[in-house]
Design a protein around this motif. Structure first.
Motif, PDB file in Angstrom:
ATOM      1  N   ARG A  64       0.751  -1.264   0.092  1.00 59.88           N
ATOM      2  CA  ARG A  64      -0.021  -0.036  -0.191  1.00 59.88           C
ATOM      3  C   ARG A  64       0.864   1.333   0.032  1.00 59.88           C
ATOM      4  O   ARG A  64       1.278   1.657   1.079  1.00 59.88           O
ATOM      5  N   ILE A  72      -7.303   8.050   5.779  1.00 57.77           N
ATOM      6  CA  ILE A  72      -7.750   7.052   4.847  1.00 57.77           C
ATOM      7  C   ILE A  72      -8.997   7.410   3.999  1.00 57.77           C
ATOM      8  O   ILE A  72      -9.016   7.008   2.826  1.00 57.77           O
ATOM      9  N   ASP A  73      -9.731   8.391   4.547  1.00 59.27           N
ATOM     10  CA  ASP A  73     -10.985   8.619   3.614  1.00 59.27           C
ATOM     11  C   ASP A  73     -10.681   9.669   2.568  1.00 59.27           C
ATOM     12  O   ASP A  73     -11.481   9.794   1.698  1.00 59.27           O
ATOM     13  N   SER A  75      -7.873   8.771   0.962  1.00 59.27           N
ATOM     14  CA  SER A  75      -6.871   8.164   0.266  1.00 59.27           C
ATOM     15  C   SER A  75      -7.048   7.566  -1.229  1.00 59.27           C
ATOM     16  O   SER A  75      -8.206   7.541  -1.481  1.00 59.27           O
ATOM     17  N   THR A  76      -6.044   7.601  -2.076  1.00 58.21           N
ATOM     18  CA  THR A  76      -6.084   7.251  -3.400  1.00 58.21           C
ATOM     19  C   THR A  76      -5.553   5.868  -3.702  1.00 58.21           C
ATOM     20  O   THR A  76      -5.443   5.457  -5.123  1.00 58.21           O
ATOM     21  N   PHE A  78      -6.780   2.824  -2.899  1.00 59.05           N
ATOM     22  CA  PHE A  78      -7.579   1.621  -2.935  1.00 59.05           C
ATOM     23  C   PHE A  78      -8.565   1.524  -4.192  1.00 59.05           C
ATOM     24  O   PHE A  78      -8.546   2.419  -4.945  1.00 59.05           O
ATOM     25  N   ARG A  83     -12.485   2.086  -0.557  1.00 58.84           N
ATOM     26  CA  ARG A  83     -12.299   3.208   0.408  1.00 58.84           C
ATOM     27  C   ARG A  83     -13.578   3.383   1.014  1.00 58.84           C
ATOM     28  O   ARG A  83     -13.359   3.382   2.457  1.00 58.84           O
ATOM     29  N   TYR A  86     -13.939   0.570   3.603  1.00 52.96           N
ATOM     30  CA  TYR A  86     -13.038   0.451   4.670  1.00 52.96           C
ATOM     31  C   TYR A  86     -13.405   1.442   5.785  1.00 52.96           C
ATOM     32  O   TYR A  86     -13.259   0.943   6.769  1.00 52.96           O
TER      33      TYR A  86
END
Length: 150
Positions: A64, A72-73, A75-76, A78, A83, A86
């Motif tokens: 990763r 995480i929210d 994040s690019t 996934f 996303r 998750y």
């Protein structure tokens, strides 16, 4: 199933005392050394619910790639649609005070889809209010060469 995920789950359960969740301090890295490369530690922020990355194991880092955001929210990294899943799983673990397990997938740079297993566990400094999450993704059988981590 997954040996690292089963192993950490057994360890985490051994740290529960009188119904109180384990704290980060209760997790002794020496006791779970083989699991550390797959370990990702997230802080939990509640208003709004967000999970910044606190610490990433070496194998987690390999599969990763670090992205520019610590949240995480945003994040690019996934696959599309993953996303949100998750973040929902993390919120479930943080509010229900119990772990969640998932079978997931990643798309390799060759376009093949590979299964991975994941687990998320809650940690609470005071035993009750979840302030961290441990995430383990088991990348067993995957090679970093399968992914374009450019």
């Amino acid at each position: 199933g997954s040996a690292p995920i089963r192993g950490f789950d057994t360890y985490w359960r051994s740290k529960i005392q009188d119904g109180r969740l384990p704290s980060r301090e209760a997790n002794d890295p020496a006791e779970i050394e083989p699991l550390l490369p797959d370990n990702v530690l997230l802080h939990v922020e509640w208003e709004p619910f967000r999970c910044p990355v606190r610490l990433r194991g070496t194998r987690a880092e390999q599969f990763r790639p670090i992205d520019t955001t610590k949240y995480i929210d945003n994040s690019t990294i996934f696959d599309p649609g993953r996303r949100e899943d998750y973040v929902a799983e993390m919120k479930f673990v943080a509010t229900s005070h119990r772990p969640a397990f998932a079978r997931d997938w990643m798309t390799t740079r060759f376009g093949t889809v590979r299964d991975i297993f994941a687990g998320i566990w809650p940690l609470a400094s005071d035993g009750f209010h979840v302030d961290m999450l441990v995430v383990i993704e088991d990348f067993a059988g995957l090679s970093a060469d399968d992914f374009d981590l450019g």
